[in-house]
Design an enzyme around this catalytic site. Structure first.
Site, PDB file in Angstrom:
ATOM      1  N   GLN B 221      42.030  47.041  27.583  1.00  0.00           N
ATOM      2  CA  GLN B 221      43.093  46.487  28.431  1.00  0.00           C
ATOM      3  C   GLN B 221      44.441  46.567  27.721  1.00  0.00           C
ATOM      4  OE1 GLN B 221      40.034  42.942  29.635  1.00  0.00           O
ATOM      5  NE2 GLN B 221      42.160  42.489  30.088  1.00  0.00           N
ATOM      6  N   ARG B 368      39.718  35.772  32.656  1.00  0.00           N
ATOM      7  CA  ARG B 368      40.637  35.675  33.797  1.00  0.00           C
ATOM      8  C   ARG B 368      41.494  34.421  33.700  1.00  0.00           C
ATOM      9  NH1 ARG B 368      38.965  38.245  39.447  1.00  0.00           N
ATOM     10  NH2 ARG B 368      41.062  38.530  40.208  1.00  0.00           N
ATOM     11  N   CYS B 369      42.225  34.320  32.616  1.00  0.00           N
ATOM     12  CA  CYS B 369      42.960  33.092  32.322  1.00  0.00           C
ATOM     13  C   CYS B 369      44.020  33.417  31.295  1.00  0.00           C
ATOM     14  CB  CYS B 369      41.955  32.070  31.797  1.00  0.00           C
ATOM     15  SG  CYS B 369      42.505  31.000  30.473  1.00  0.00           S
ATOM     16  N   GLU B 738      45.044  35.490  37.859  1.00  0.00           N
ATOM     17  CA  GLU B 738      44.125  34.503  37.305  1.00  0.00           C
ATOM     18  C   GLU B 738      44.194  33.134  37.967  1.00  0.00           C
ATOM     19  OE1 GLU B 738      45.929  35.182  33.642  1.00  0.00           O
ATOM     20  OE2 GLU B 738      44.462  36.646  32.953  1.00  0.00           O
TER      21      GLU B 738
END
Ligand code: FES
Ligand code: FES
Lengths: 170, 784
Positions: B221, B368-369, B738
């Protein structure tokens, strides 16, 4: 061991160890990489292909078990340059994000529509319940299959009117 | 192929995604799809024990297997000074174990062979003799005096404590608590879970024997940051490293860190002069790569007699696993957890955190944060609902009463955050209307009288995303800016190159839309390129909802730079003064004479063919954007559940999600992100769990044990929105990827607790499984 099968309508064969998984045969021997691997416990369905028309998890079958069978993978879905209704449905309804689960989902969807031309929300959810999507939350996948069902029905209908109404297409 | 092909694709248009074309045909290029000439395959041997000393490793039988090219051990890596590597939190992590193994699944050795099957066969023949040591599986155990020292490799490390960290005002908070009318406490554990993207992690390392250039295809990523880390770890000059992130099958934070497999594959390629592919299987993914959460939290909320919040005090113990490898800004040891005052105007707060080593996998990635915002949001939203319960106030009312009000923005929180914008009462209002809250409450009352177990849960989260301002945010010293390079060709078609990297978020569409809006070139004519460090500008990557806040801003800024040059070109073509030209998306026209205009395409052509005297040819530019502040998306989520008393089963009847992420560039994609996040939030609340037995064996090591929501259990979502633009972002946009995972777990759990509250049940830790609900009901004497 010799193995041969028809993949997307073309005769394919190979000389492989008996233990080679169908998914590895497809990806490695045939070089068709649209079929994916997401787990090692038959849980995710990323590896779904159709064998003699039925959805199977190709990570859970040996290639030699499907000797002589008819196999359909994602690469065999489009009709030449034109997208199949299921592909149009996924595009129009935003039924994919990363695209990793998508080949399996679309094969399931296409097979479902061939049996049930106008599937309900629940029927679609049940059909894809062996396939995991980590990105979309399934709602748009359900819509995508329904969109494809409408396109398929319209294409079969005698007049061209409904096809235009269903939207999308090439 | 798309029904929206004819559209311009500016901001706010739900055009269909450009990237779909290849994925629909099974022609995506995921890591495992690449085959390079002479490529060898690597399999990793992992530790079966959580804590053990390695007495010996025998690789003879493995080496003798047909097809085996090499067997790599820690000893060999140590000879090249590669047995250890730095982590993203400035700690060290073993690449291949030399002394001890410190968690189950730790990398011990690797086999490189001609085929994947051969590599795995040979791996199973490596014999390792272990002396088993005490396994430590929780912070409490890690604290005990006399418990085993996990990091005996670190000089000066006397115990298992990693860090102590504080934020806020201790004395002020103490004083406020002393005056409180009521103090509500919540002790809760946010358990370990895992991002588990459908595609696992992997790489193909290809080191050119002649030039020494290392090309590494990697599921990353953050390819640029990884390149720099690789230069530091392996000592390869940075221009000799090229990281290519191909299509990525989901990331959710899992694909941010550097994993030992990447380093071993690269070393092996270097030594063997052949490309080496390593792709982990699902078990390896779940037991060894970046986990999330594992926070033990205690929150105290001080209230006055009217239910006004006076102060917040939080302590947390963080379980970081065997190596402190959290992927987060260096300055903040507990990530951005101190956003814990959430959406509320709490005058004072004090947060303390302690991190501990345990014999569990390292990672601490934000699933996802945005760097521990999820834990913070969960704690405050659970605490506020419990407070409402304790003082007998409605859970919507206590929130509305304590919200930061719209006119208070920009708002400085008790722990120092400067919230950019918000309208929390409005989001609450939209959600409650959608829910039909007042009627629903009556319905709940009536059904409870009949003995049914049903409840409503609300959560009003505020997130902090878009890291971040360079002065405060860096990873290993790298400031967290991002970049965009835009090149317009003579015929008016453009290439946009970015430092971020999509994993399914639809960057190829969204970022083209920003150019379409700002420079007037239709989105279809803008090709977006990412994920190749040789061919894109430096950026910190895609995670923590930062792509739109940072790279999106960079794209707007570079588009505006080019527009200014295009203005000069148009003025030249129109023989008018620059200041006499007006811009309307796609063209410049002479003020008062709209028929006299030049399109952006004409201006682009002129940049290569017909320039004003002295102007540099070409129409391209680059912008590095260092955001002035974070963005603060928010929203209100509301959930309705039914609980089966007999089985403890929870059924989510409704889930209403109202999000405000500022200006939406592609609303279709934004809603897709929210639906995906709500699903992962559902998974975390009810299903997903990585846990360990007393010996440190990982439970949750495959998708039969680690449960991910499928189509049958995932609720149907009702999506709503409000729009409060970010005042400092050039487009008014905030991050959104997120929000739903951050905000929804508390809403789901609050609904269950609300349903169980008539029986005196005040907490169940996630995942809220049937057996836990069943046991809680039985403990209160409730049966069918
Ligand atoms: S790879 Fe076949 S089910 Fe997961
Ligand atoms: S689109 Fe990513 S897993 Fe389904």
């Amino acid at each position: 061991m010799k193995v041969s099968m028809r993949v997307n309508g073309a005769e394919k064969s190979g000389d492989i160890e008996p233990r080679v998984l169908l998914v590895d045969f497809i990806r490695t021997n045939l070089g068709m990489t649209g079929t994916h691997v997401g787990c090692d416990t038959s849980s995710c369905g990323a590896c779904t292909v159709l064998v003699n028309g039925d959805p199977v998890k190709s990570c859970t079958l040996l290639a030699v078990q499907v000797d002589g069978s008819e196999v359909k993978t994602i690469e065999g879905i489009a009709q030449g340059a034109a997208l199949a209704p299921i592909q149009v449905g996924f595009h129009e309804e935003h039924g994919l994000q990363c695209g990793f689960c998508t080949p399996g989902m679309m094969l399931i969807g296409e097979e479902l529509i061939s049996r049930i031309p106008n599937p309900t929300d629940e029927q679609i959810r049940w059909a894809i319940s062996g396939n995991i999507c980590r990105c979309t939350g399934y709602m748009n996948i359900v819509k995508a299959v329904q969109h494809a069902a409408k396109l398929t029905a319209a294409a079969k209908a005698p007049a061209g009117k409904e096809a235009a109404m269903a939207g999308g297409g090439e | 192929m798309s029904s929206t092909l004819h559209m311009h694709g500016g901001i706010g248009e739900s055009i269909k995604r450009k990237e779909d074309a290849r994925f629909l045909r099974g022609q995506g290029h995921f890591l495992d799809d690449f085959v390079l000439p002479r490529m060898a395959h690597m399999a990793i041997l992992r530790s079966p024990h959580a804590h053990a000393r390695i007495k010996s490793i025998d690789t003879a039988a493995a080496s003798a297997k047909p097809g085996v090219i090499a067997v790599v051990t820690g000893e060999l890596m140590a000879q090249h000074k590669l047995a250890w590597m730095p982590t993203l939190s400035g700690d060290t992590q073993a690449v291949l174990a030399t002394d001890k193994v410190r968690f189950q699944g730790q990398e011990v050795a690797a086999v490189i062979a001609e085929t994947k099957y051969q590599a795995e066969d040979a791996r199973d023949l490596i014999e390792v003799d272990y002396e088993i040591l005490q396994a430590i599986t929780s912070p409490d155990q890690a604290k005990e005096s006399g418990s085993a020292l996990i990091r005996d490799d670190k000089e000066g490390q006397k115990d298992n404590h990693i860090y102590h960290w504080e934020s806020g005002d201790k004395a002020g908070t103490q004083a406020a608590f002393a005056k409180a009318h009521k103090v509500v406490r919540l002790n809760t554990f946010y358990p370990r879970c895992h991002p588990a993207p459908l595609e696992t992690c992997g790489c193909i390392a290809d080191v050119d024997g002649v030039t020494g250039k290392a090309t590494i295809y990697m599921t990353s990523q953050a390819p640029h940051a990884i390149r720099t880390v690789f230069a530091l770890v392996a000592g390869i000059p940075e221009h000799q490293i090229r990281i290519i992130s191909p299509d990525i099958g989901g990331g959710f934070g899992n694909k941010v860190p550097v994993y030992p497999g990447y380093v071993v594959a690269t070393a092996a390629s270097l030594l063997l002069g052949r490309p080496v592919k390593w792709v982990e299987d699902r078990t390896e993914n779940l037991i060894s790569t970046g986990f999330a959460r594992d926070y033990h939290m205690t929150g105290d909320l001080a209230l006055d007699k009217d239910g006004k919040m006076l102060a917040l005090r939080v302590h947390l113990d963080s379980d970081n696993g065997a190596f402190f490898a959290d992927a987060q800004p260096s300055k903040f040891k507990a990530g951005l957890f101190h956003i814990v005052t959430g959406s509320y105007d709490i005058p004072t707060a004090h947060v303390t955190a302690d991190g501990y080593y345990t014999n569990k996998a390292p990672g601490g990635v934000a699933y996802r944060c945005s760097f521990r915002v999820t834990e913070a949001s969960y704690l405050i939203e659970r605490l506020v609902s419990n407070a409402a319960m304790e003082i007998g106030m409605d859970q919507a009312e206590i929130r509305t009463k304590n919200f930061i009000q719209p006119e208070q923005f920009p708002y400085t929180s008790a722990t120092g955050w400067i919230y950019d914008s918000g309208d929390y009462p409005k989001a609450m209002d939209v959600a409650l209307k959608q829910l039909g809250y007042e009627d629903l409450k009556k319905d709940v009352e009536a059904r409870r009288k009949k003995g049914e177990v049903t409840g409503i849960g609300i959560a009003s989260f505020t997130e902090v995303v878009g890291a971040g301002p360079g002065a405060d945010y860096d990873i290993l010293g790298l400031r967290m800016f991002d970049s965009a390079e835009l090149r317009v060709h003579p015929t008016g078609k453009a290439i946009l190159k970015l430092g971020v990297k999509s994993q399914g978020q639809g960057h190829e569409t969204t970022f083209a839309q920003i150019v379409a809006e700002e420079l007037g070139i239709p989105a279809q004519d803008v090709l977006v390129m990412e994920g190749d460090t040789d061919n894109t500008p430096y950026g910190l990557g895609t995670y923590a909802s930062r792509s739109t806040p940072v790279a999106g801003a960079a794209t707007a800024m570079v588009s505006r730079k080019l527009r200014e040059k295009a203005r000069k070109l148009a003025a030249h073509l129109l023989e008018a003064a620059e200041e006499d030209l007006e811009w309307e998306r796609g063209k410049f026209f002479v003020k008062g004479s709209p028929e006299k205009f030049k399109t952006i395409q004409e201006a682009a052509f002129a940049a290569y063919t017909n320039l004003p005297e002295g102007m540099e040819p070409g129409l391209e530019g680059v912008h590095y954007y260092d955001p002035p502040n974070m963005t603060y998306p928010f929203g209100t989520y509301a959930v309705v559940v039914d609980v089966d008393k007999g089985t403890g089963q929870v059924k989510v009847k409704r889930m209403v999600a109202v999000d405000d992420c500022g200006v939406r560039i592609n609303p279709m994609i934004v809603e897709g992100q929210i639906q995906g996040g709500l699903t992962e939030g559902y998974g975390i609340a009810f299903m997903e769990l990585i846990t360990f037995d007393a010996e440190g064996n990982c439970i949750g090591s495959n998708l039969m044990d680690y449960l991910i929501p499928g189509s049958m259990e995932t609720p149907k979502f009702e999506i709503g929105q409000t729009v409060t633009p970010s005042p400092h972002h050039p487009l008014g946009a905030k991050g959104v990827g997120e929000s739903a995972t951050v905000g929804s777990p508390a809403a789901y759990v609050n609904a269950v607790i609300d349903a169980l509250s008539p029986y005196g049940i005040t907490n169940i830790d996630m995942p809220v499984t049937s057996d836990k609900v069943w046991a809680a009901l039985r403990s209160k004497g409730v049966t069918e």
